[in-house]
Design a protein around this motif. Structure first.
Motif, short mmCIF file in Angstrom:
data_model
loop_
_atom_site.label_atom_id
_atom_site.label_comp_id
_atom_site.label_asym_id
_atom_site.label_seq_id
_atom_site.Cartn_x
_atom_site.Cartn_y
_atom_site.Cartn_z
N SER A 195 0.74 -0.94 0.40
CA SER A 195 0.27 0.05 -0.49
C SER A 195 0.68 1.27 -0.04
O SER A 195 1.44 0.78 0.45
N PRO A 196 0.46 2.31 -1.39
CA PRO A 196 1.31 3.73 -1.39
C PRO A 196 2.02 3.78 0.57
O PRO A 196 0.93 4.01 1.09
N GLY A 197 2.93 4.56 0.89
CA GLY A 197 3.62 5.03 1.99
C GLY A 197 3.80 4.11 3.51
O GLY A 197 4.24 4.22 3.96
N ILE A 198 3.60 3.31 3.04
CA ILE A 198 3.23 1.44 4.43
C ILE A 198 5.41 1.16 4.67
O ILE A 198 5.44 1.50 5.27
N TYR A 199 5.78 1.38 3.56
CA TYR A 199 7.16 0.82 3.69
C TYR A 199 8.25 2.04 4.05
O TYR A 199 8.44 2.56 4.99
N GLU A 200 7.70 3.93 3.79
CA GLU A 200 8.25 4.88 4.12
C GLU A 200 7.90 4.74 5.05
O GLU A 200 8.98 5.62 6.20
N GLY A 201 6.80 4.95 5.37
CA GLY A 201 5.87 5.35 6.78
C GLY A 201 6.68 4.95 8.12
O GLY A 201 7.04 5.10 9.07
N LEU A 202 7.05 3.22 7.80
CA LEU A 202 7.29 2.30 8.74
C LEU A 202 9.36 2.82 8.75
O LEU A 202 9.96 2.66 10.27
N MET A 203 9.25 2.53 7.69
CA MET A 203 11.37 2.94 7.90
C MET A 203 11.24 4.46 8.05
O MET A 203 12.81 4.73 8.95
N ALA A 204 11.02 5.80 8.01
CA ALA A 204 10.06 6.54 8.83
C ALA A 204 10.54 6.59 10.64
O ALA A 204 11.13 6.65 11.06
N GLY A 205 9.92 5.72 11.08
CA GLY A 205 9.33 5.43 12.41
C GLY A 205 10.36 4.44 12.65
O GLY A 205 10.99 5.07 14.38
N PHE A 206 11.34 4.18 12.34
CA PHE A 206 12.52 2.99 12.49
C PHE A 206 13.58 3.65 12.77
O PHE A 206 14.31 3.85 13.80
N ASP A 207 13.94 4.96 11.46
CA ASP A 207 14.44 5.97 11.62
C ASP A 207 14.37 7.07 13.20
O ASP A 207 15.15 7.55 13.47
N ALA A 208 13.00 7.73 13.89
CA ALA A 208 12.85 7.61 14.55
C ALA A 208 13.60 7.23 15.92
O ALA A 208 14.17 7.89 17.08
#
Length: 266
Positions: A35-48
């Motif tokens: 789904s659009p944004g799922i991968y990017e959102g998870l990776m951003a969360g792991f960055d945080a």
């Protein structure tokens, strides 16, 4: 909790008491990883999680009655072999980030965790299954083979014979059975997995995070030979015994009080 959204609101991010909660929020696609944004959102969360020292643990969960349905079969069937390889190469970093993080990550599984969604849950350090949780290594049902690091995470959790059964026959495993075979760590007989997952994540956040991280790293390398185990402890244990957390833990033991870990990180 205050919630903010990852790209396209696909992953909702909440922070409280040292815990970051990442909620997959694509219920129309049953929180598919494509789904659009799922991968990017998870990776951003792991960055945080990695960059913010005040964040000491994470919870991954899903909105709308599903944890994660894995890949999108329509997209996968429409792509070429090279397309799939490119996507799979990118997605590999998702599982690497979970496995290689020094901080513990808790999966709160409500509803289906199928295919790569099972891989997402199984890669986490602690898996809490709710009343509606259903796990399935579904790849063989559609003529595929497991990906999502499942050849690493599934045998590590349930052993090779059980992993073989789950992979070959693609049967569904519900919450209480998941705990009995080691696929999940905790089962909530009534209601959602999320409250217990949050509780465990807060316990992790209040605990000796460096100690937890070294335990996670050691178990990731299991099974070790005796010499490997002795080498690992020699490389890692002395630093922990010299840490502020150990000094606080020892002081709390002698003073007969609860330790207050993490003060050296402030």
């Amino acid at each position: 909790m205050n919630a903010t959204a990852a790209p396209q609101d696909a992953v909702l991010v909440e922070r409280l008491e040292g815990v970051i909660q990442l909620t997959l929020n694509a219920p129309k696609n049953r929180n598919s990883l494509q789904s659009p944004g799922i991968y990017e959102g998870l990776m951003a969360g792991f960055d945080a999680l990695e960059q913010d020292s005040s964040l000491r643990a994470a919870v991954i969960t899903g909105a709308g009655g599903a944890f994660c349905s894995g890949g999108d079969l329509r997209q996968l069937a429409a792509g070429s072999e090279d397309d799939v390889r490119t996507r799979m190469t990118r997605n590999a970093w998702l599982y690497r980030r979970i496995a290689l993080s020094d901080k513990l990550i808790v999966a709160a599984v409500d509803g289906p965790a199928y295919g790569a969604g099972l891989g997402l849950a199984a890669a986490c350090d602690v898996v809490v299954a709710g009343q509606s949780a259903v796990f399935c290594c579904a790849f063989a049902r559609v003529g595929a083979m497991p990906d999502a690091a499942l050849f690493w995470s599934l045998p590590a959790r349930v052993g090779i014979p059980q992993a073989r059964r789950l992979m070959l026959w693609a049967g569904e495993v519900k919450g209480s059975e998941a705990v009995s075979i080691g696929l999940a760590d905790e089962y909530v007989a009534e209601g959602s997995a999320l409250p217990l997952a949050r509780q465990l994540a807060r316990r992790i956040a209040q605990g000796p995070v460096r100690s937890f991280g070294r335990i996670k790293t050691g178990l990731r390398q299991a099974p070790m030979s005796m010499e490997q185990a002795l080498g690992f402890q020699l490389d890692n244990a002395p630093g922990l015994f010299a840490s502020d957390d150990f000094k606080e833990g020892a002081a709390a033991f002698f003073e007969k009080r609860a330790p207050r870990f993490g003060r050296g990180d402030e």
